[in-house]
Design a protein around this motif. Structure first.
Motif, PDB file in Angstrom:
ATOM      1  N   LEU A 132      41.375  38.412  50.375  1.00 23.36           N
ATOM      2  CA  LEU A 132      41.665  39.622  49.648  1.00 23.36           C
ATOM      3  C   LEU A 132      41.302  39.445  48.075  1.00 23.36           C
ATOM      4  O   LEU A 132      40.776  40.478  47.698  1.00 23.36           O
ATOM      5  CB  LEU A 132      43.275  39.952  49.526  1.00 23.36           C
ATOM      6  CG  LEU A 132      43.928  40.807  48.809  1.00 23.36           C
ATOM      7  CD1 LEU A 132      43.257  42.451  49.090  1.00 23.36           C
ATOM      8  CD2 LEU A 132      45.509  40.772  48.779  1.00 23.36           C
ATOM      9  N   ALA A 139      37.627  40.090  47.872  1.00 21.27           N
ATOM     10  CA  ALA A 139      37.107  41.261  48.091  1.00 21.27           C
ATOM     11  C   ALA A 139      37.209  42.015  47.033  1.00 21.27           C
ATOM     12  O   ALA A 139      36.227  42.953  46.431  1.00 21.27           O
ATOM     13  CB  ALA A 139      37.613  41.875  49.065  1.00 21.27           C
ATOM     14  N   VAL A 140      38.337  41.925  46.279  1.00 21.85           N
ATOM     15  CA  VAL A 140      38.814  42.984  45.259  1.00 21.85           C
ATOM     16  C   VAL A 140      37.945  42.214  44.199  1.00 21.85           C
ATOM     17  O   VAL A 140      37.682  43.033  43.048  1.00 21.85           O
ATOM     18  CB  VAL A 140      40.248  42.808  45.033  1.00 21.85           C
ATOM     19  CG1 VAL A 140      40.734  43.832  43.813  1.00 21.85           C
ATOM     20  CG2 VAL A 140      40.747  43.663  46.175  1.00 21.85           C
ATOM     21  N   GLN A 153      33.304  42.010  45.072  1.00 22.40           N
ATOM     22  CA  GLN A 153      32.262  43.161  45.597  1.00 22.40           C
ATOM     23  C   GLN A 153      31.971  43.993  44.323  1.00 22.40           C
ATOM     24  O   GLN A 153      32.483  43.991  43.437  1.00 22.40           O
ATOM     25  CB  GLN A 153      33.353  44.084  46.560  1.00 22.40           C
ATOM     26  CG  GLN A 153      33.559  43.702  48.034  1.00 22.40           C
ATOM     27  CD  GLN A 153      34.154  44.698  48.934  1.00 22.40           C
ATOM     28  OE1 GLN A 153      34.070  45.860  48.428  1.00 22.40           O
ATOM     29  NE2 GLN A 153      34.830  44.176  49.975  1.00 22.40           N
ATOM     30  N   ALA A 154      30.542  44.398  44.880  1.00 26.90           N
ATOM     31  CA  ALA A 154      30.083  45.250  43.746  1.00 26.90           C
ATOM     32  C   ALA A 154      31.000  46.613  43.464  1.00 26.90           C
ATOM     33  O   ALA A 154      31.611  46.947  44.587  1.00 26.90           O
ATOM     34  CB  ALA A 154      28.849  46.054  44.173  1.00 26.90           C
ATOM     35  N   GLY A 155      31.174  47.116  42.113  1.00 26.57           N
ATOM     36  CA  GLY A 155      32.237  48.323  42.091  1.00 26.57           C
ATOM     37  C   GLY A 155      31.728  49.048  40.833  1.00 26.57           C
ATOM     38  O   GLY A 155      30.657  48.692  40.154  1.00 26.57           O
ATOM     39  N   ALA A 156      32.722  49.820  40.311  1.00 25.40           N
ATOM     40  CA  ALA A 156      32.581  50.430  38.971  1.00 25.40           C
ATOM     41  C   ALA A 156      32.832  49.519  37.769  1.00 25.40           C
ATOM     42  O   ALA A 156      32.189  49.398  36.670  1.00 25.40           O
ATOM     43  CB  ALA A 156      33.449  51.650  38.861  1.00 25.40           C
ATOM     44  N   ARG A 170      37.618  42.625  36.883  1.00 29.07           N
ATOM     45  CA  ARG A 170      38.522  42.702  37.843  1.00 29.07           C
ATOM     46  C   ARG A 170      39.167  41.229  38.152  1.00 29.07           C
ATOM     47  O   ARG A 170      40.415  40.872  38.456  1.00 29.07           O
ATOM     48  CB  ARG A 170      37.757  43.103  39.300  1.00 29.07           C
ATOM     49  CG  ARG A 170      37.917  44.460  39.372  1.00 29.07           C
ATOM     50  CD  ARG A 170      36.968  44.928  40.588  1.00 29.07           C
ATOM     51  NE  ARG A 170      35.676  45.283  40.455  1.00 29.07           N
ATOM     52  CZ  ARG A 170      34.757  44.585  41.211  1.00 29.07           C
ATOM     53  NH1 ARG A 170      35.016  44.034  42.260  1.00 29.07           N
ATOM     54  NH2 ARG A 170      33.501  45.044  40.934  1.00 29.07           N
ATOM     55  N   GLU A 176      40.151  50.610  40.778  1.00 27.27           N
ATOM     56  CA  GLU A 176      39.799  49.170  40.754  1.00 27.27           C
ATOM     57  C   GLU A 176      40.725  48.418  39.611  1.00 27.27           C
ATOM     58  O   GLU A 176      41.170  47.260  40.015  1.00 27.27           O
ATOM     59  CB  GLU A 176      38.552  48.860  40.530  1.00 27.27           C
ATOM     60  CG  GLU A 176      37.328  49.274  41.601  1.00 27.27           C
ATOM     61  CD  GLU A 176      35.879  49.156  41.012  1.00 27.27           C
ATOM     62  OE1 GLU A 176      35.708  48.383  40.162  1.00 27.27           O
ATOM     63  OE2 GLU A 176      35.003  49.786  41.898  1.00 27.27           O
TER      64      GLU A 176
END
Lengths: 101, 195
Positions: A12, A15-16, A19-22, A28, A75
């Protein structure tokens, strides 16, 4: 002692936080670790972590008006929620001598 | 009302279908949290569901009903109406609505096992004042015969619901209506949390 849930907890967090994201992963990861970086998104995330019942539409609207994307807000909410949970888990890890992930 | 359009509508086709089927099964809109869990499923919903299922339904010294009660109690302490309502119904199906109501009102119930009664104050303190936890907080738990594994399992319930409570509050999930509560509590008790 052995933490039977460590593998899924790590999955968990990875992943949060990874991972690629905004939001950039370090932002994060900072929220998950309880070490928010500066900025409007992190200030909102701290509010989520410490007083989520007081979050109102206008808090989210203000971020959007400032140019923060909905994905970045999403996010930040997820990462700060995990961070609040991890605060509790770390406290028990310390009491029981479990190694912090 | 959900505050983010991406959470309200941003789902892969597979999850749009599942939300539609859920509406047919429940006879009402699926709980708002489903939209959070299905949005970018691999980012949060999938790994969170796997951990939640293991903690609440996997092998443990605590019964499923006790763990659902702990989830309810944490949510109540966090004043999260969404999670309190949903999990009180799940716990009620397992151990009785009266026991759940008693715990929410007083923090205790003589109907519970001595071990469950011993850990409720620990759960309350951990939820509200995690930075004030000290080794002495383990004393009553050891006296009641609680193992490290039992304490850690309960702490994971606290972790998960302190997490979920904040997320559903911030995203703006509406508390479940009575029809949703009946359907969702039955489904969660029978099927668990893996999505």
């Amino acid at each position: 002692m052995k933490d039977r849930h460590a593998r899924l907890l790590h999955a968990l967090i990875d992943a949060v936080g990874g991972q690629a994201g905004a939001l950039e992963p370090p932002v994060r990861q900072g929220l998950i670790a309880g070490r928010p970086t500066s900025g409007a998104v992190s200030a909102f995330a701290v509010k989520v972590a410490h007083d989520s019942a007081s979050v109102r539409d206008e808090h989210v609207s203000a971020l959007k008006a400032a140019g923060v994307s909905e994905e970045a807000i999403f996010e930040a909410v997820i990462a700060s929620g995990i961070g609040a949970g991890m605060d509790r888990l770390r406290a028990v890890f310390r009491l029981l001598g479990v190694t912090d992930p | 009302m959900i505050r983010l359009d991406v959470v309200r509508r941003g789902h892969a086709l597979k999850h749009k279908v599942m939300l539609g089927l859920g509406k047919l099964v429940i006879g009402a809109d699926p709980p708002d949290i489903m939209r959070i869990l299905f949005h970018r499923h691999g980012f949060f919903g999938k790994p969170a569901g796997l951990l939640t299922h293991e903690v609440l339904r996997g092998a443990s010294e605590w019964t499923v009903g006790e763990r659902e009660l702990f989830a309810t109690y944490v949510s109540s302490k966090n004043q999260c109406r969404f999670c309190t309502g949903a999990h009180a119904a799940v716990a009620g199906r397992a151990i009785g609505d009266g026991v759940v109501a008693e715990v929410l009102a007083t923090g205790d119930s003589p109907s519970l096992s001595p071990k469950a009664r011993a850990i409720l104050p620990f759960i309350a303190k951990l939820t509200v004042e995690p930075n004030k936890m000290v080794p002495a907080d383990l004393g009553a738990l050891r006296s009641a015969g609680l193992t490290d594994d039992a304490i850690l399992d309960a702490a994971y319930v606290v972790m998960l619901f302190c997490m979920y409570n904040r997320i559903v509050d911030a995203v703006g999930c509406e508390p479940l209506d009575p029809k949703q509560i009946v359907a969702v509590s039955k489904m969660l008790l029978e099927k668990g949390y893996e999505l």
